[in-house]
Write an enzyme that holds these catalytic residues in place. Structure first.
Site, PDB file in Angstrom:
ATOM      1  N   ARG A 197       0.857  -1.189   0.000  1.00 38.94           N
ATOM      2  CA  ARG A 197       0.000   0.000   0.000  1.00 38.94           C
ATOM      3  C   ARG A 197       0.889   1.234   0.000  1.00 38.94           C
ATOM      4  NH1 ARG A 197      -2.144   3.726   3.487  1.00 38.94           N
ATOM      5  NH2 ARG A 197      -4.350   4.301   3.178  1.00 38.94           N
ATOM      6  N   SER A 222     -12.525  -4.208   3.057  1.00 36.93           N
ATOM      7  CA  SER A 222     -12.671  -3.466   4.308  1.00 36.93           C
ATOM      8  C   SER A 222     -14.154  -3.316   4.642  1.00 36.93           C
ATOM      9  CB  SER A 222     -12.025  -2.080   4.182  1.00 36.93           C
ATOM     10  OG  SER A 222     -10.627  -2.190   4.098  1.00 36.93           O
ATOM     11  N   LYS A 238      -3.068   6.267   9.707  1.00 44.56           N
ATOM     12  CA  LYS A 238      -4.297   6.707   9.050  1.00 44.56           C
ATOM     13  C   LYS A 238      -5.213   7.402  10.058  1.00 44.56           C
ATOM     14  CE  LYS A 238      -6.299   3.931   6.126  1.00 44.56           C
ATOM     15  NZ  LYS A 238      -6.988   2.730   5.608  1.00 44.56           N
TER      16      LYS A 238
END
Length: 205
Positions: free
Chosen positions: A35, A104, A134
């Site tokens: 990611r 998710s 995040k």
């Protein structure tokens, strides 16, 4: 699917990224997700290629976050998508039946049911705790893992979001199949030992 699932940070230093990922694999990580939201297309492709080669050497699945075209181009083991990405059914149709498709689902059982029906290989819950990486509302309740296990026992679950070795314990106790971390391994003083400590939680369970 059982154990430590590592997700890469947004590091431009490919050598460092590769080195720490290998240490985590040596420590027992069972899956790697690449990611890097801010990378250029070329940088993302090059980093994904070397990480994929590393994962193949260790015999562990390599997952791309979000970028389906890159997943297909490199023939990675799978793809992970969030609620704002393409729908799980669309992703499954694009990548075929054999690849891993992760979804998710935050703290929402309706999303879990839809993802399962659409062909998700696993679902990710969270954030459970505040994250260093995040920013998101921390609203997921611990008992959602046990709830999902009761309703859809065959569907693997992943816990994400601000997870440390200490706060992972109740999640593993609830029956979560994998713990997903970024900073708790990649920013650890000893990434291999950090990964090994997470892996031991599942051995005890």
């Amino acid at each position: 699917m059982k154990g430590l699932y590592i997700v890469t940070p947004d590091w431009d230093d490919t050598a460092r990224l590769l080195d720490v990922t290998e240490k985590a694999l040596q420590g027992g990580a069972v899956m790697v997700q690449y990611r890097h939201k801010s990378a250029t297309h070329e940088q993302r492709r090059e980093q994904a290629k070397v990480l994929q080669a590393l994962c193949r050497r260790y015999g562990k699945p390599f997952i791309i976050n979000d970028f389906i075209d890159l997943c297909l181009e490199l023939d990675t083991d799978g793809i992970h998508v969030g609620e704002s990405d393409e729908a799980v059914a669309v992703v499954r149709a694009k990548v075929g039946p054999s690849k891993i498709v992760g979804a998710s689902c935050y703290g929402n059982m309706d999303l879990v049911r839809k993802a399962y029906q659409a062909g998700a290989s696993y679902v990710a819950f969270g954030g459970f705790y505040p994250s260093r990486i995040k920013k998101y509302p921390v609203t997921t309740e611990l008992d959602i893992v046990a709830q999902m296990k009761k309703e859809i026992p065959s569907l693997p679950s992943v816990a994400i979001g601000g997870i440390t070795l200490e706060n992972a314990v109740p999640l593993v106790s609830q029956g979560v199949d994998m713990i997903s971390v970024i900073s708790s391994v990649y920013f650890a003083e000893n990434p291999e030992e950090a990964a090994r400590a997470f892996s031991r939680l599942f051995e005890k369970a």
